[in-house]
Design an enzyme around this catalytic site. Structure first.
Site, PDB file in Angstrom:
ATOM      1  N   GLU A 202     -81.915 -20.566  64.824  1.00  0.00           N
ATOM      2  CA  GLU A 202     -81.451 -20.715  63.445  1.00  0.00           C
ATOM      3  C   GLU A 202     -81.380 -19.371  62.724  1.00  0.00           C
ATOM      4  O   GLU A 202     -81.321 -19.329  61.496  1.00  0.00           O
ATOM      5  CB  GLU A 202     -82.371 -21.679  62.686  1.00  0.00           C
ATOM      6  CG  GLU A 202     -82.343 -23.071  63.288  1.00  0.00           C
ATOM      7  CD  GLU A 202     -82.956 -24.134  62.408  1.00  0.00           C
ATOM      8  OE1 GLU A 202     -83.413 -23.824  61.292  1.00  0.00           O
ATOM      9  OE2 GLU A 202     -82.983 -25.286  62.842  1.00  0.00           O
ATOM     10  N   LYS A 337     -80.973 -35.576  57.406  1.00  0.00           N
ATOM     11  CA  LYS A 337     -80.037 -35.031  58.393  1.00  0.00           C
ATOM     12  C   LYS A 337     -79.072 -36.147  58.789  1.00  0.00           C
ATOM     13  O   LYS A 337     -79.499 -37.145  59.384  1.00  0.00           O
ATOM     14  CB  LYS A 337     -80.809 -34.610  59.644  1.00  0.00           C
ATOM     15  CG  LYS A 337     -81.815 -33.479  59.452  1.00  0.00           C
ATOM     16  CD  LYS A 337     -82.749 -33.444  60.657  1.00  0.00           C
ATOM     17  CE  LYS A 337     -83.517 -32.150  60.783  1.00  0.00           C
ATOM     18  NZ  LYS A 337     -84.544 -32.222  61.863  1.00  0.00           N
TER      19      LYS A 337
HETATM   20  C1  2PG Z   1     -86.034 -29.450  62.070  1.00  0.00           C
HETATM   21  C2  2PG Z   1     -84.664 -29.024  62.559  1.00  0.00           C
HETATM   22  C3  2PG Z   1     -84.084 -27.925  61.721  1.00  0.00           C
HETATM   23  P1  2PG Z   1     -83.911 -29.519  64.994  1.00  0.00           P
HETATM   24  O1  2PG Z   1     -86.907 -29.801  62.847  1.00  0.00           O
HETATM   25  O2  2PG Z   1     -86.250 -29.512  60.874  1.00  0.00           O
HETATM   26  O3  2PG Z   1     -84.953 -26.829  61.625  1.00  0.00           O
HETATM   27  O4  2PG Z   1     -84.710 -28.663  63.914  1.00  0.00           O
HETATM   28  O5  2PG Z   1     -82.495 -29.589  64.522  1.00  0.00           O
HETATM   29  O6  2PG Z   1     -84.058 -28.806  66.290  1.00  0.00           O
HETATM   30  O7  2PG Z   1     -84.538 -30.874  65.006  1.00  0.00           O
HETATM   31 MG    MG Z   2     -88.240 -30.447  61.169  1.00  0.00          MG
END
Ligand code: 2PG
Ligand code: MG
Length: 426
Positions: A202, A337
């Site tokens: 990231e 998300k």
């Molecule tokens: C999280 C995300 C973003 P990932 O855990 O918050 O940082 O990571 O997309 O790998 O789940």
């Molecule tokens: Mg997270």
């Protein structure tokens, strides 16, 4: 004119170089595209990605998901009104028939769902945030910016996934970005004196610390070196422990390599509480694994009021889990998300559930992203008070920060920020 006329999909590559699904939806007079992101530290209950397996792209190909969009989901929604997101998403969900969209694939479903919203906005001739906003223009979220990375985003580093800078005392969004940039630069300058800093998934720095505390020490020192006051109401710190990925189910313990031993849930809770006492931490994400509701509750009881307890893997952008967690008093905030939920409708329902229950919403990118900036519009449209995009590096991150700057410049959106962390204007 807003009826969906065609749906197309193809395979593209994301910021980790992994295949992902891009979908285009067309009406008679408009067109929209959406590209699906992908997580590395995924929650047990989130929408399931469909990957091809086999030899191609080490099994990560998404041709089956693409085919499902073209041959199954497209025909299902063609003729639907693109502005009726709930009906489109309802059809997609009903066709799949599983809560985690594991039949057709969450990546196929979200691709169609997201592209439909873009096509609707384009057909109506309005920017996406305005199309998604009950009261446009909304406010800009407080950015929480990744500076140091570990966990599954930087293997070989510290166990915890993100150490972030949170410019709580900033005057507004642009000032917040500049502040975070200064801090990241100070870390870079410090590290570059000894080694070329490696950048993780990231855009944060992946460094070989002796322990998690050393990462906090470095960040707090660099906040000071950049000329700011490290404080909960000044320039603060946040952490995503992402504990699910180093929890070992067989022994019910957390494998803390940098400590050279395993921690029980209660030992980890003690440690997290100690971090919040020693450092100006305003937000703690996923401090425990995503099944340990009782542990979350115990930690919630011990955390200071000024520290936000943020659920990611625990809540997986699911309105029912948000309700359960608030009833249990186990969280203060929810990470949002779209690809955990699987449709835009489920995502906005989660944002509404959070608002109704007084939780802060933190809209978040995934570790695997493209230059798709939909989440910036979503956060502004739906009044999310915080956003988590990653670091101030790499185009897939900056596409979203830059979209927020555009919303500020062209549409006059201003930063409000979270009531639980600070208050803002401008
Ligand atoms: C999280 C995300 C973003 P990932 O855990 O918050 O940082 O990571 O997309 O790998 O789940
Ligand atoms: Mg997270």
């Amino acid at each position: 004119v807003t009826a969906i006329r065609s749906v197309d999909a193809w395979e593209v590559l994301d910021s980790r170089g992994h295949p992902t699904v891009r979908v285009a939806v067309e009406t008679a007079t408009g067109r929209g595209e959406f590209t699906v992101p992908a997580g590395a530290s995924t929650g047990t209950h989130e929408a399931v990605e469909r990957r091809d397996g086999g030899e191609r792209y080490a099994g990560l190909g998404v041709r089956d998901a693409v085919r499902a969009v073209r041959e199954e989901l497209g025909p299902l929604v063609e003729g639907c009104d693109a502005t009726d997101q709930a009906t489109v998403d309802g059809r997609l969900e009903a066709f799949d028939g599983t809560p985690t969209l594991s039949n057709v694939g969450g990546n196929a479903v979200l691709g169609v769902s997201g592209a439909t919203a873009h096509a609707a906005a384009d057909t109506l001739g309005v920017p996406l945030f305005e199309y998604l906003a009950p009261d446009a223009p909304g406010s800009l979220p407080l950015p929480t910016v990744n500076v140091l990375s570990g966990g599954l985003h930087a293997e070989g580093g510290i166990e915890i996934q993100d150490v972030l800078v949170v410019p709580v005392g900033a005057e507004g969004f642009a000032d917040a970005l500049e502040t975070a940039w200064d801090v990241r630069r100070a870390v870079r300058d410090r590290v570059a004196a000894e080694r070329l800093p490696l950048v993780a998934d990231e855009g944060g720095f992946a460094l070989p610390f002796d322990g998690v505390e050393a990462a906090f020490d470095l960040l707090v020192e660099c906040i000071g070196e950049a000329g700011y006051e490290p404080a909960r109401d000044g320039v603060a710190v946040a952490v995503d422990v992402a504990a699910t990925h180093f929890h070992d189910e067989a022994t019910d313990a957390y494998a803390f390599e940098t400590l050279g031993r395993r921690l029980s849930a209660d030992e980890l809770i003690d440690r997290v509480v100690a971090w919040t006492e020693a450092y100006p931490i305003v937000s703690v994400e996923d401090p425990l694994a995503d099944h340990d509701w009782a542990g979350w509750r115990r930690l919630a009881d011990r955390l200071d009021d000024g520290v936000q307890l943020l659920g990611d893997d625990l809540l997986v952008t699911d309105a029912d889990r948000v309700a359960r967690a608030t009833d249990a008093d186990a969280v203060d905030a929810v990470l949002v998300k779209p690809n955990q939920a699987g449709t835009l409708t489920r995502t906005t329902e989660t944002l509404e559930a959070a608002a109704a229950r007084g939780l802060e919403a933190v809209v978040s990118a995934r570790s695997g992203e493209t230059c798709d900036a939909t989440i910036a519009d979503l956060a502004v449209a739906r009044g999310a008070t915080q956003i988590k995009i990653g670091s101030l590096a790499r185009s897939e991150r900056l596409a979203k920060y830059n979209r927020l700057l555009e919303l500020r410049h062209r549409y006059g959106a201003t930063m409000v920020g979270p009531s639980s962390i600070g208050s803002f204007g401008g």
